[in-house]
Design a protein around this motif. Structure first.
Motif, PDB file in Angstrom:
ATOM      1  N   ALA A   1       0.830  -1.203   0.000  1.00  0.00           N
ATOM      2  CA  ALA A   1       0.000   0.000   0.000  1.00  0.00           C
ATOM      3  C   ALA A   1       0.866   1.255   0.000  1.00  0.00           C
ATOM      4  O   ALA A   1       0.571   2.233  -0.693  1.00  0.00           O
ATOM      5  CB  ALA A   1      -0.928  -0.009   1.213  1.00  0.00           C
ATOM      6  N   TYR A   2       1.956   1.224   0.758  1.00  0.00           N
ATOM      7  CA  TYR A   2       2.858   2.382   0.796  1.00  0.00           C
ATOM      8  C   TYR A   2       3.494   2.635  -0.557  1.00  0.00           C
ATOM      9  O   TYR A   2       3.510   3.767  -1.043  1.00  0.00           O
ATOM     10  CB  TYR A   2       3.933   2.157   1.868  1.00  0.00           C
ATOM     11  CG  TYR A   2       4.927   3.283   1.961  1.00  0.00           C
ATOM     12  CD1 TYR A   2       4.640   4.403   2.727  1.00  0.00           C
ATOM     13  CD2 TYR A   2       6.139   3.235   1.275  1.00  0.00           C
ATOM     14  CE1 TYR A   2       5.538   5.452   2.807  1.00  0.00           C
ATOM     15  CE2 TYR A   2       7.041   4.285   1.351  1.00  0.00           C
ATOM     16  CZ  TYR A   2       6.733   5.379   2.126  1.00  0.00           C
ATOM     17  OH  TYR A   2       7.614   6.425   2.192  1.00  0.00           O
ATOM     18  N   THR A   3       4.032   1.580  -1.167  1.00  0.00           N
ATOM     19  CA  THR A   3       4.692   1.781  -2.457  1.00  0.00           C
ATOM     20  C   THR A   3       3.692   2.121  -3.566  1.00  0.00           C
ATOM     21  O   THR A   3       4.025   2.849  -4.490  1.00  0.00           O
ATOM     22  CB  THR A   3       5.515   0.550  -2.865  1.00  0.00           C
ATOM     23  OG1 THR A   3       4.695  -0.607  -2.816  1.00  0.00           O
ATOM     24  CG2 THR A   3       6.710   0.370  -1.973  1.00  0.00           C
ATOM     25  N   GLU A   4       2.471   1.615  -3.456  1.00  0.00           N
ATOM     26  CA  GLU A   4       1.456   1.952  -4.458  1.00  0.00           C
ATOM     27  C   GLU A   4       1.053   3.421  -4.323  1.00  0.00           C
ATOM     28  O   GLU A   4       0.817   4.105  -5.316  1.00  0.00           O
ATOM     29  CB  GLU A   4       0.231   1.057  -4.283  1.00  0.00           C
ATOM     30  CG  GLU A   4      -0.880   1.314  -5.266  1.00  0.00           C
ATOM     31  CD  GLU A   4      -0.494   0.962  -6.700  1.00  0.00           C
ATOM     32  OE1 GLU A   4      -1.033   1.603  -7.612  1.00  0.00           O
ATOM     33  OE2 GLU A   4       0.342   0.064  -6.896  1.00  0.00           O
TER      34      GLU A   4
ATOM     35  N   PHE B   1       8.630   4.739  -4.814  1.00  0.00           N
ATOM     36  CA  PHE B   1       9.929   4.610  -4.170  1.00  0.00           C
ATOM     37  C   PHE B   1      10.563   5.984  -4.040  1.00  0.00           C
ATOM     38  O   PHE B   1      11.463   6.355  -4.781  1.00  0.00           O
ATOM     39  CB  PHE B   1      10.823   3.668  -4.976  1.00  0.00           C
ATOM     40  CG  PHE B   1      10.316   2.267  -5.016  1.00  0.00           C
ATOM     41  CD1 PHE B   1      10.414   1.456  -3.906  1.00  0.00           C
ATOM     42  CD2 PHE B   1       9.726   1.758  -6.157  1.00  0.00           C
ATOM     43  CE1 PHE B   1       9.952   0.152  -3.934  1.00  0.00           C
ATOM     44  CE2 PHE B   1       9.256   0.468  -6.201  1.00  0.00           C
ATOM     45  CZ  PHE B   1       9.361  -0.341  -5.083  1.00  0.00           C
ATOM     46  N   VAL B   2      10.084   6.759  -3.088  1.00  0.00           N
ATOM     47  CA  VAL B   2      10.608   8.101  -2.861  1.00  0.00           C
ATOM     48  C   VAL B   2      11.286   8.129  -1.493  1.00  0.00           C
ATOM     49  O   VAL B   2      11.258   7.166  -0.741  1.00  0.00           O
ATOM     50  CB  VAL B   2       9.488   9.164  -2.908  1.00  0.00           C
ATOM     51  CG1 VAL B   2       8.897   9.245  -4.293  1.00  0.00           C
ATOM     52  CG2 VAL B   2       8.418   8.873  -1.895  1.00  0.00           C
ATOM     53  N   ASP B   3      11.864   9.264  -1.185  1.00  0.00           N
ATOM     54  CA  ASP B   3      12.517   9.444   0.109  1.00  0.00           C
ATOM     55  C   ASP B   3      11.477   9.353   1.225  1.00  0.00           C
ATOM     56  O   ASP B   3      10.542  10.159   1.265  1.00  0.00           O
ATOM     57  CB  ASP B   3      13.209  10.809   0.148  1.00  0.00           C
ATOM     58  CG  ASP B   3      13.958  11.037   1.439  1.00  0.00           C
ATOM     59  OD1 ASP B   3      14.306  10.051   2.109  1.00  0.00           O
ATOM     60  OD2 ASP B   3      14.205  12.212   1.757  1.00  0.00           O
ATOM     61  N   PRO B   4      11.603   8.383   2.144  1.00  0.00           N
ATOM     62  CA  PRO B   4      10.579   8.238   3.179  1.00  0.00           C
ATOM     63  C   PRO B   4      10.502   9.418   4.132  1.00  0.00           C
ATOM     64  O   PRO B   4       9.436   9.724   4.664  1.00  0.00           O
ATOM     65  CB  PRO B   4      10.975   6.962   3.922  1.00  0.00           C
ATOM     66  CG  PRO B   4      12.290   6.552   3.421  1.00  0.00           C
ATOM     67  CD  PRO B   4      12.612   7.347   2.206  1.00  0.00           C
ATOM     68  N   ARG B   5      11.621  10.121   4.341  1.00  0.00           N
ATOM     69  CA  ARG B   5      11.571  11.271   5.253  1.00  0.00           C
ATOM     70  C   ARG B   5      10.704  12.388   4.684  1.00  0.00           C
ATOM     71  O   ARG B   5       9.959  13.037   5.402  1.00  0.00           O
ATOM     72  CB  ARG B   5      12.978  11.784   5.529  1.00  0.00           C
ATOM     73  CG  ARG B   5      13.712  10.915   6.495  1.00  0.00           C
ATOM     74  CD  ARG B   5      15.032  11.523   6.872  1.00  0.00           C
ATOM     75  NE  ARG B   5      15.994  10.435   6.842  1.00  0.00           N
ATOM     76  CZ  ARG B   5      17.222  10.511   6.462  1.00  0.00           C
ATOM     77  NH1 ARG B   5      17.712  11.648   6.063  1.00  0.00           N
ATOM     78  NH2 ARG B   5      18.004   9.471   6.461  1.00  0.00           N
TER      79      ARG B   5
END
Length: 77
Positions: free
Chosen positions: A19-22, A26-30
């Motif tokens: 769900a996060y990647t959708e 793939f970006v900077d999590p911060r």
């Protein structure tokens, strides 16, 4: 932990990662976390009151309905 619990936990983690990647890719999590915090801080106070009321009603229902039934089913020596 039971093997079924471990399997269920792995499925939940996998679903969260998917769900996060959708949603964010793939970006900077911060940067993503700071965007989420900014959105949460900009919400109106009525949203927090509504969510708090829903959780409060669910908690009172848990206390009044579920716990007495659980106690009634428990075998006492």
């Amino acid at each position: 932990m039971d093997s079924r619990d471990t399997f269920d936990l792995l499925l939940v983690v996998l679903a969260g990662l998917l769900a996060y990647t959708e949603t964010f890719g793939f970006v900077d999590p911060r940067a993503t976390i700071s965007e989420l915090v900014a959105v949460l801080l900009n919400l109106d106070v009525r949203v927090y009151l509504l969510v708090g009321g829903i959780f409060g009603a669910a908690f009172v229902t848990y206390l009044v309905v579920y716990l007495p039934q659980k106690d009634a089913r428990a075998v006492k020596p």
